[in-house]
Design a protein around this motif. Structure first.
Motif, mmCIF file in Angstrom:
data_model
loop_
_atom_site.group_PDB
_atom_site.id
_atom_site.type_symbol
_atom_site.label_atom_id
_atom_site.label_comp_id
_atom_site.label_asym_id
_atom_site.label_seq_id
_atom_site.Cartn_x
_atom_site.Cartn_y
_atom_site.Cartn_z
ATOM 1 N N ILE A 99 -3.796 -17.901 -0.877
ATOM 2 C CA ILE A 99 -4.240 -16.511 -0.884
ATOM 3 C C ILE A 99 -3.835 -15.856 -2.195
ATOM 4 N N ASP A 100 -4.835 -15.412 -2.951
ATOM 5 C CA ASP A 100 -4.613 -14.828 -4.272
ATOM 6 C C ASP A 100 -4.255 -13.355 -4.118
ATOM 7 N N GLU A 101 -3.121 -12.952 -4.696
ATOM 8 C CA GLU A 101 -2.675 -11.564 -4.615
ATOM 9 C C GLU A 101 -3.348 -10.678 -5.664
ATOM 10 N N LYS A 102 -4.084 -11.277 -6.606
ATOM 11 C CA LYS A 102 -4.727 -10.481 -7.647
ATOM 12 C C LYS A 102 -5.867 -9.664 -7.034
ATOM 13 N N PRO A 103 -6.054 -8.417 -7.494
ATOM 14 C CA PRO A 103 -7.154 -7.592 -6.977
ATOM 15 C C PRO A 103 -8.498 -8.263 -7.186
ATOM 16 N N VAL A 104 -9.412 -8.123 -6.202
ATOM 17 C CA VAL A 104 -10.734 -8.731 -6.323
ATOM 18 C C VAL A 104 -11.621 -7.919 -7.256
ATOM 19 N N GLY A 105 -11.252 -6.671 -7.531
ATOM 20 C CA GLY A 105 -12.016 -5.814 -8.435
ATOM 21 C C GLY A 105 -11.088 -5.008 -9.323
ATOM 22 N N ASP A 106 -11.654 -4.418 -10.394
ATOM 23 C CA ASP A 106 -10.826 -3.645 -11.323
ATOM 24 C C ASP A 106 -10.949 -2.141 -11.097
ATOM 25 N N TRP A 107 -11.455 -1.761 -9.922
ATOM 26 C CA TRP A 107 -11.563 -0.342 -9.581
ATOM 27 C C TRP A 107 -11.119 -0.123 -8.138
ATOM 28 N N ALA A 108 -10.871 1.133 -7.786
ATOM 29 C CA ALA A 108 -10.388 1.455 -6.444
ATOM 30 C C ALA A 108 -11.141 2.653 -5.891
ATOM 31 N N LEU A 120 -16.877 -5.605 -5.626
ATOM 32 C CA LEU A 120 -15.926 -5.034 -4.666
ATOM 33 C C LEU A 120 -14.797 -4.290 -5.367
ATOM 34 N N PRO A 121 -14.278 -3.239 -4.737
ATOM 35 C CA PRO A 121 -13.090 -2.585 -5.287
ATOM 36 C C PRO A 121 -11.859 -3.443 -5.032
ATOM 37 N N GLY A 122 -10.845 -3.273 -5.863
ATOM 38 C CA GLY A 122 -9.603 -3.996 -5.624
ATOM 39 C C GLY A 122 -8.860 -3.430 -4.432
ATOM 40 N N ALA A 123 -9.024 -2.116 -4.203
ATOM 41 C CA ALA A 123 -8.314 -1.465 -3.100
ATOM 42 C C ALA A 123 -9.089 -0.261 -2.597
ATOM 43 N N MET A 124 -8.874 0.064 -1.332
ATOM 44 C CA MET A 124 -9.341 1.322 -0.758
ATOM 45 C C MET A 124 -8.109 2.047 -0.242
ATOM 46 N N ILE A 125 -7.918 3.257 -0.721
ATOM 47 C CA ILE A 125 -6.710 4.025 -0.409
ATOM 48 C C ILE A 125 -7.112 5.253 0.398
ATOM 49 N N PHE A 126 -6.493 5.425 1.554
ATOM 50 C CA PHE A 126 -6.851 6.510 2.464
ATOM 51 C C PHE A 126 -5.683 7.479 2.628
ATOM 52 N N MET A 127 -5.971 8.770 2.428
ATOM 53 C CA MET A 127 -4.926 9.795 2.518
ATOM 54 C C MET A 127 -5.505 11.038 3.194
ATOM 55 N N GLY A 176 -10.887 -9.771 0.620
ATOM 56 C CA GLY A 176 -9.784 -9.620 -0.319
ATOM 57 C C GLY A 176 -9.501 -8.206 -0.791
ATOM 58 N N VAL A 177 -10.218 -7.212 -0.278
ATOM 59 C CA VAL A 177 -9.960 -5.826 -0.662
ATOM 60 C C VAL A 177 -8.672 -5.351 0.006
ATOM 61 N N LYS A 178 -7.787 -4.755 -0.761
ATOM 62 C CA LYS A 178 -6.526 -4.255 -0.219
ATOM 63 C C LYS A 178 -6.754 -2.899 0.436
ATOM 64 N N LEU A 179 -6.309 -2.746 1.671
ATOM 65 C CA LEU A 179 -6.443 -1.492 2.409
ATOM 66 C C LEU A 179 -5.087 -0.800 2.454
#
Length: 341
Positions: free
Chosen positions: A226-235, A268-275, A298-301
């Motif tokens: 499992i690769d910990e690197k982001p799948v994308g360079d945007w969030a 895909l984005p590297g992460a989706m951040i919810f606040m 692989g998108v980080k939530l």
């Protein structure tokens, strides 16, 4: 003199950090911790290392001082880990890391039978013995023996019944970083489907059986690392429960469609951040399924823990996805572009 700030870190990490500094020849070490268990374990380390030990409370924290000529290769004879309130695989990973440090007698406190079973399996698979007892709902598991401990945990079982997607997928993906064979217990067919997608994505074998409405899903085999690197360079940064005007159904539907559309794109984005109200997406079953699909890819939530607690929906989020403001700021800083919805 060396100062170590181990606040917010569970044992065995404070002990491992301190042991490393002792091995470097430091004669005076101050360690800040925020739980009593860590102070007791550091006292044992001091005794085994031949160093003087002192401890004082500073507010809700503790300042531990070890001084003197310590043994470079001190053996940690005994260690206690408090994993009460922590779901698997966390107690097993904590235990494995402690055993890798050469702990001869490891005591782990847990509050669920699944953790007891997994810790017993960890001991048996590594040539050790495990003895458990229970008092007032807390189980004490003592692991002893000379067996050799593997970096990868051979097998564990996780109970994801009574949870909605993406929680089972996130639990499984997180566990497979440390586990060779994973058994997931789920009670929804969609969870079985998503776990099969995860297995295929990681090159794992997949088996499923059902009994009395509970599905036992086994993911095994070597598979991909499992690769910990982001799948994308945007969030993506989501702070509302809809796009644009959120007090009518249109805004919510637009956000639902946006998240679904992300699952269908290659960028895909590297992460989706919810606040703030953004965490309320977890109340929508269709969005839950889209988030599970993104997690598989692989998108980080990342969900704001304070926000989840404020709206009373912490139970809808996998513990691995809950974060704090410091980590959220750090996560956002990784990306060249952050799209706010």
């Amino acid at each position: 003199m060396t100062n170590i700030d181990a606040r917010g870190k569970n044992c065995p990490i404070p002990v491992i950090m301190t042991k490393k500094v002792i091995a470097e020849g430091e004669k005076e070490i101050t360690v800040l911790v925020d739980n009593k268990t860590a102070t007791l374990n550091l006292e044992k380390l001091a005794q085994n290392s031949g160093m003087a030990y002192s401890c004082k409370a500073i507010g809700s924290d503790f300042e531990v001082t070890l001084s003197g000529e310590g043994k470079a290769e001190a053996v940690i004879e005994a260690l206690t880990l408090d994993a009460v309130g922590k779901a698997c695989p966390t107690p097993v990973i904590m235990a494995k890391n402690a055993l890798l440090e050469g702990v001869k007698e490891l005591t782990v406190l847990v509050d669920n039978k699944i953790a007891v079973a997994n810790l017993t399996k960890l001991a048996e698979n590594n040539g050790k013995t495990a003895v458990s007892s229970e008092k007032d709902g807390v189980f004490t598991v003592v692991i002893t023996g000379e067996g050799k401990v593997s970096e990868m945990i051979p097998a564990i079982t996780l109970d994801a019944t009574k949870t909605n997607c993406p929680i089972p997928v996130v639990m499984a993906k997180n566990a497979l970083k440390e586990v060779k064979e994973l058994t997931m217990l789920v009670d929804m067919e969609i969870a079985v489907t998503n776990l099969k997608k995860l297995a295929n994505n990681l090159g794992k074998t997949f088996e499923v059986s059902e009994e009395n409405g509970i599905y036992s899903v086994v993911l095994g085999g070597e598979g991909k690392v499992i690769d910990e690197k982001p799948v994308g360079d945007w969030a993506v940064f989501v702070t509302e429960k809809g796009i644009g005007v959120t007090d009518n159904p249109l805004g919510g539907n637009l956000l639902k469609m946006y998240i679904y559309t992300l699952t269908q794109t290659e960028d895909l984005p590297g992460a989706m951040i919810f606040m703030n109200e953004g965490v309320k997406v977890l109340e929508n079953e269709e969005i839950q399924l889209s988030l599970a699909e993104l997690a598989i890819k692989g998108v980080k939530l990342v969900f704001c823990g304070t926000c989840l607690n404020f709206y009373g929906i912490s139970h809808l989020c996998a513990p691995q996805n809950v974060s704090n403001m410091y980590d959220i700021v750090e996560e956002m800083a990784k990306y060249n572009k952050v799209v706010k919805l």
